[in-house]
Enzyme design. Structure first.
Site, PDB file in Angstrom:
ATOM      1  N   SER A   1      45.003  40.866  32.362  1.00 48.76           N
ATOM      2  CA  SER A   1      43.550  40.752  32.244  1.00 48.76           C
ATOM      3  C   SER A   1      42.912  40.944  33.604  1.00 48.76           C
ATOM      4  O   SER A   1      43.457  40.514  34.619  1.00 48.76           O
ATOM      5  CB  SER A   1      43.161  39.371  31.707  1.00 48.76           C
ATOM      6  OG  SER A   1      43.655  39.178  30.410  1.00 48.76           O
TER       7      SER A   1
ATOM      8  N   ALA B   1      42.350  39.042  38.632  1.00 54.24           N
ATOM      9  CA  ALA B   1      43.347  39.577  37.697  1.00 54.24           C
ATOM     10  C   ALA B   1      44.424  38.538  37.435  1.00 54.24           C
ATOM     11  O   ALA B   1      44.701  37.685  38.277  1.00 54.24           O
ATOM     12  CB  ALA B   1      43.972  40.850  38.266  1.00 54.24           C
ATOM     13  N   ASP B   2      45.014  38.637  36.251  1.00 52.36           N
ATOM     14  CA  ASP B   2      46.141  37.771  35.930  1.00 52.36           C
ATOM     15  C   ASP B   2      47.014  38.458  34.887  1.00 52.36           C
ATOM     16  O   ASP B   2      46.519  39.194  34.039  1.00 52.36           O
ATOM     17  CB  ASP B   2      45.677  36.419  35.392  1.00 52.36           C
ATOM     18  CG  ASP B   2      46.836  35.441  35.334  1.00 52.36           C
ATOM     19  OD1 ASP B   2      47.273  34.995  36.409  1.00 52.36           O
ATOM     20  OD2 ASP B   2      47.335  35.164  34.229  1.00 52.36           O
ATOM     21  N   SER B   3      48.292  38.193  34.968  1.00 54.38           N
ATOM     22  CA  SER B   3      49.254  38.719  33.988  1.00 54.38           C
ATOM     23  C   SER B   3      50.096  37.582  33.450  1.00 54.38           C
ATOM     24  O   SER B   3      50.460  36.671  34.190  1.00 54.38           O
ATOM     25  CB  SER B   3      50.179  39.754  34.632  1.00 54.38           C
ATOM     26  OG  SER B   3      49.448  40.873  35.038  1.00 54.38           O
TER      27      SER B   3
END
Length: 195
Positions: free
Chosen positions: A112, A75-77
């Site tokens: 994401s 995950a990444d923001s």
């Protein structure tokens, strides 16, 4: 349905979201050098959304190559303020500068997620939230920073939306889990159908 997944992150926030949603997992941090990846992608003039997607996939694939039979979640923001990516602050002074830049403006928070198996992505999802910060005085911004711990300051991209950070905004559009960095409803939907 999958019994257990691997979370390719050491994010306490993401761990908490998975726990609260009764998703069984263990942690294997990817240790991806996010700053250098972002810098490289920014040179290629890709969008913040693409950066978020690429980082989530990179994290999941890296751990998935090591544990080939297991389901890995990356995950990444990314915060997009007027087309520029806002990175996590390194200290309170940087945090104050970031808040001053966001003051009275709307930004997008892009989260994401990627699920990989055998070193390759098998599913991904990206969600966006739009947050409009109130017009606040310098003193109000300083007082906000005094209320939050260093751990929360660095973990939540300057604001902790489920706590004190909510008071910074006049308008919030989007899913709270997305704002916290893990659109868990979509993850749960996918985990129900995967073998």
């Amino acid at each position: 349905m999958v019994k257990e997944i691997i979370l390719a992150s050491k994010s306490g926030v993401r761990k908490k979201i998975l726990e609260e949603n009764n998703i069984q997992f263990r942690v294997e941090p990817s240790n991806v050098d996010e700053d250098s990846v972002k810098e490289s992608l920014l040179k290629e003039k890709v969008t913040p959304t693409i950066i978020s997607k690429n980082l989530a996939e990179l994290k999941a694939n890296k751990i998935s190559q090591k544990f080939t039979e297991e389901i890995v979640l990356g995950a990444d923001s990314v915060i997009d303020l007027e087309g520029k990516i806002i990175s996590k602050p390194n200290d309170r002074e940087e945090a104050l500068e970031i808040l001053k830049r966001m003051n009275g403006k709307t930004h997008q928070l892009i989260s994401s997620v990627c699920i990989s198996r055998g070193g390759s992505m098998i599913w991904n999802y990206t969600d966006k939230a739009s947050l409009t910060m109130k017009n606040m005085t310098f003193l109000e911004l300083e007082n906000y920073l005094k209320k939050i711990s260093d751990k929360d300051l660095y973990a939540y991209n300057v604001y902790q939306i489920e706590g004190e950070g909510r008071n910074l905004f006049s308008k919030i559009e989007g899913d709270e889990d997305t704002i916290m960095g893990l659109p868990v409803k979509k993850i749960k939907e996918y985990l129900k159908i995967i073998k």
